[in-house]
Structures are given as C-alpha cells and as structure tokens.
Design a protein around this motif. Structure first.
Motif: not given
Length: 296
Positions: A243-257
């Motif tokens: 997965i690329g950096p944009k996907t990582i950012a989106a997944y991180k945001a979902e995981i964080a909450k």
C-alpha cells in the motif's frame, strides 16, 4: 520435548532454518542444558526424549513440512505422540488452524491434550473482541489470497465497524471494481465473489476500505525499482507490492479512532530483506520511491 519449526524450507532441510540457535538461546534462558535433535521423529529424538539426563530438556527440530505433516498422516501422528509421556500442549496459536499432524493428529494418540498459555491469552483477547468489542471496531485484513480470507471477511463484516484491506488480496477487489491491476496478484475465479462482498458492504453501508495508491515495481524482486501510483494509474507492465502513503494515512486515521483492532495478514511484501531499491521494505513514510507524474 519442545517441537517447533522455523521458516518454510523448500525441497528439504536448510541449515539457515535450523532451530539449533533457538535451543542454545533456550539453554541460556532456563540455565539448564538443552539437547537438540535435528529431526522430530525417529531414533534420535526418541533416544533424547527417553533419556534426557538430570536437568536436561530435549528440543526437536521439525522437518520441512513433510507430506505426512500436512496430510495429518495417522502413522506420523503416532510417531510424534510417542515422544511424550501422554500430555501434549499446543501453544502455536499461529498454526492452530491447520489440520496438520503436529496440531490435530497427535491429539488422538495422547492421554491428554491442552492449550498453552499463549493460546489462552490469544483466545481471551479474540473472544472479547468478537463477543463484546469496544467500539469503534476496525478489522485489518491482508495476505495473498481472498480465498484464504472469505470466512474471515464475511464474519468480521457482521461485527466490525470498518474493514481495511491490503496485501495481494486487495487486487482481486480492485479488479472487481474495474480498476487496472497490471501484473499484480489476482484470483480470477474470485472476482465475482469480490463483487458480491463489495455489493454487500455498499448495501449495508459498511465501511470497506481498499488501497487508493500502491507501491509498484516491474518484478517481485528485492532490487526491482519501485514507484508509487494511484490505483487508477497502474501500468500494465507493473505489479502492486504494498500500500502507498495515501492509503497508509487513510488507514492510520481509521485506526486512530478505533477502540478494538483485529489484524490478520500483511499489507504488502515482507518476504525479502530490506534493499535500497525496494521501498516497500524501507522505513515509512516512503523516502525512496518517486511518485509517478500521473499521481500528484
């Protein structure tokens, strides 16, 4: 007797996968001699398990997934069972789902079989996550094949609030959406199933997230030059490897909450050692690859 395995040798034993270093480390940790047997059945482990000596603890290497092991062969299971005094403890949570001789078959030929402390801990956590999860509950699923995860996907969609998809299995879902996947791993016979899962998720308003960008390369090799592209811009001569950096950012945001996270399977290539030309194994946030022009 402790039995285990390391790695996945092909075509026979490979010295680099020997458990001898583990036996030596165990000897240091318990401050007792540990006798190592190079095989898991036969006269050598039988001799060492029957006469370990005062204060000695035998440890056995496990053959490179012999056909008898994978087929849950009864005779092979009996040989394994003969090495213990009637009590078998399974503590390999990561292998407990496999119907192998050293997991299932051996239990038929011992007086008592039990789960170990790691198994207990993992089952306790998973049981709570499934029966009474703290919410939001996110499931992260990766790995190579959709076929390996069908039941996991369908069951987790019933109880999770969101699902994050990565790994090789993602490309079957992306192709089901009509997106180009180049030379990426895909299960053609699971395209219709992937379409059904996506349709079910949409109907139920279930948050089913797929990669928006990928790390790609021409070949599955450690020195293959890599770039990052959006999923809609996958070249025909490239394959997705992470997965690329944009996907990582989106997944991180979902995981964080999220309050509960269940993770099963890798998001990308992990089989190869780190290489300066293999950014999917480089420290994130991806300092090495160059983003393709069509993916601003």
């Amino acid at each position: 007797m402790l039995a285990s395995h390391l790695g996945r040798p092909k075509g026979g034993p490979e010295p680099k996968y020997s458990l001898l270093p583990a036996a030596k480390k165990l000897e240091q940790l318990i401050e007792r001699p540990v006798r190592f047997a190079s095989d898991c059945v036969g006269p050598i482990p039988e001799s060492k398990s029957r006469r370990p000596g005062r204060g000695r603890h035998p440890a056995a290497g496990k053959r490179a997934l012999p056909s008898e092991e994978e087929k849950n062969d009864e005779a092979f299971s009996k040989q394994l069972a003969a090495l213990c005094d009637g009590v078998f403890v399974l503590d390999a949570f990561g292998s407990a789902h496999r119907a192998h001789a050293s997991v299932v078959g051996i239990t038929k030929f011992v007086k008592q079989a039990a789960a170990g402390l790691l198994m207990e801990k993992e089952l306790e956590y998973i049981g709570k996550a499934i029966s009474d999860p703290a919410r939001p509950f996110v499931a992260i699923l990766g790995g190579a094949k959709v076929s390996d995860k069908i039941e996991v996907v369908e069951n987790l969609m019933k109880i999770a609030d969101a699902m994050l998809i990565g790994g090789g299995m993602a490309y079957t879902f992306l192709k089901a959406q009509g997106l180009p996947i180049g030379k990426s791993l895909v299960e053609e016979d699971k395209i219709e199933l992937a379409k059904k899962i996506l349709a079910d998720a949409k109907q139920k308003n279930f948050k089913f997230l797929l990669p928006s960008d990928n790390v790609i390369a021409p070949e599955f090799k450690a020195d293959s030059p890599a770039t990052i592209v959006d999923v809609a811009a996958m070249p025909a001569d490239q394959m997705g490897l992470d997965i690329g950096p944009k996907t990582i950012a989106a997944y991180k945001a979902e995981i964080a909450k999220s309050e509960t996270i269940v993770w099963n399977g890798p998001m990308g290539v992990f089989e190869m050692p780190r290489s300066p030309r293999a950014p999917w194994k480089s420290p994130r946030p991806w300092p090495l690859p160059q983003r393709a022009a069509q993916s601003p």
